[in-house]
Design an enzyme around this catalytic site. Sequence first.
Site, PDB file in Angstrom:
ATOM      1  N   HIS A  79     -14.247  -3.084 -20.519  1.00  0.00           N
ATOM      2  CA  HIS A  79     -14.431  -3.710 -19.208  1.00  0.00           C
ATOM      3  C   HIS A  79     -14.711  -5.208 -19.316  1.00  0.00           C
ATOM      4  O   HIS A  79     -13.929  -6.015 -18.836  1.00  0.00           O
ATOM      5  CB  HIS A  79     -15.582  -2.993 -18.479  1.00  0.00           C
ATOM      6  N   HIS A  91     -14.764 -10.843 -17.327  1.00  0.00           N
ATOM      7  CA  HIS A  91     -13.822 -10.073 -18.129  1.00  0.00           C
ATOM      8  C   HIS A  91     -13.257 -11.007 -19.199  1.00  0.00           C
ATOM      9  O   HIS A  91     -12.067 -10.996 -19.476  1.00  0.00           O
ATOM     10  CB  HIS A  91     -12.697  -9.511 -17.269  1.00  0.00           C
ATOM     11  N   GLU A 112     -19.270  -4.979  -7.504  1.00  0.00           N
ATOM     12  CA  GLU A 112     -20.335  -4.799  -8.495  1.00  0.00           C
ATOM     13  C   GLU A 112     -21.700  -5.213  -7.946  1.00  0.00           C
ATOM     14  O   GLU A 112     -22.630  -5.489  -8.712  1.00  0.00           O
ATOM     15  CB  GLU A 112     -20.028  -5.605  -9.759  1.00  0.00           C
ATOM     16  N   HIS A 150     -21.043 -11.893 -14.457  1.00  0.00           N
ATOM     17  CA  HIS A 150     -20.226 -10.805 -15.012  1.00  0.00           C
ATOM     18  C   HIS A 150     -18.801 -11.315 -15.181  1.00  0.00           C
ATOM     19  O   HIS A 150     -18.205 -11.830 -14.225  1.00  0.00           O
ATOM     20  CB  HIS A 150     -20.248  -9.585 -14.096  1.00  0.00           C
TER      21      HIS A 150
END
Length: 226
Positions: free
Chosen positions: A159, A99, A79, A97
Site C-alpha cells: 500500500h 504511496h 483514510e 500518508h
Amino acid sequence: MSATHESVEEQRGAVAVACHRLATEGLLIGTAGNVSVRDGDRIAVTATGTVLGKCTPEQVTVVGLDGGMLAGDLEATSELELHLGIYQRYSPGAVVHTHSPQATALSLVLDELPCVHYQQLLLGGSVRVAPFGVFGTPELAEHVLAALDGRSAALMANHGAVTFGPTLAQAVENALLLEWLCGLYLRAAQIGTPRVLDDNQQTAVVTAALRRGYGTTRPRGEDSTR
C-alpha cells in the site's frame, strides 16, 4: 499538537502547501495519498479525489476529532479514520500518508525495515510493516496504529507509508526521511545483505546525539566533533 491556533484558512492553506512539497519530491502521485494537520480539536485534511500536487485550500476539508464536518464542501479522504485514530492515540500535530515508490516497494517484501542508518532513530528505529488491509477500513487503521507504537513512521503492506510529527513540517520531513531510508535499503540489498545497527550501536548513537546536540546549529568556536 499544534499550539499556534491558526485560522481555518491558514490551516487549509498549510496542508495544500505541504501537498505541493511532497508531490514535487515524488512522494505524492495523482490522487494517491493524504495529508492532515491538527490545531486543537480541529483537523484539516485533504479531500478525497484531490490531485495532491495541485491541491488548493478549497480542496482541504476541516473536521473535528469525531470526524464531524466543520468547514469545506468536499468529502474528506477515505483514510479519515486512519488519521483520526492516529490523532486520538498518539496526539501528533500532523499526519502524512503516501504511496511513495521506494517505501511502497519495500512494503511488498519486508515485514520490517531494520535500523540500517542512525538517522532512522529519528523515526524510532526499525519501521514496522502493518499487515494488509483494504483502504479506508477500520481493519487497516488498527493495523497501522499498532505498527506505529513507539514509532513516528510505518509501512503499510502492499500500500504505502504513513508518518506523523509534532508539526506539519516535521511530518513532511519524516516522510522524506522514510523514503530516503527505503531507497538506501533497496540499493544496498542489490549489492548484498544490508548491515543492521544492533541495540548497543543504536544506544551509542542516541547518547552521542544528546551529548553533542546533534542536528542543532551552534555558534562558531563551540566544541563539536561532527
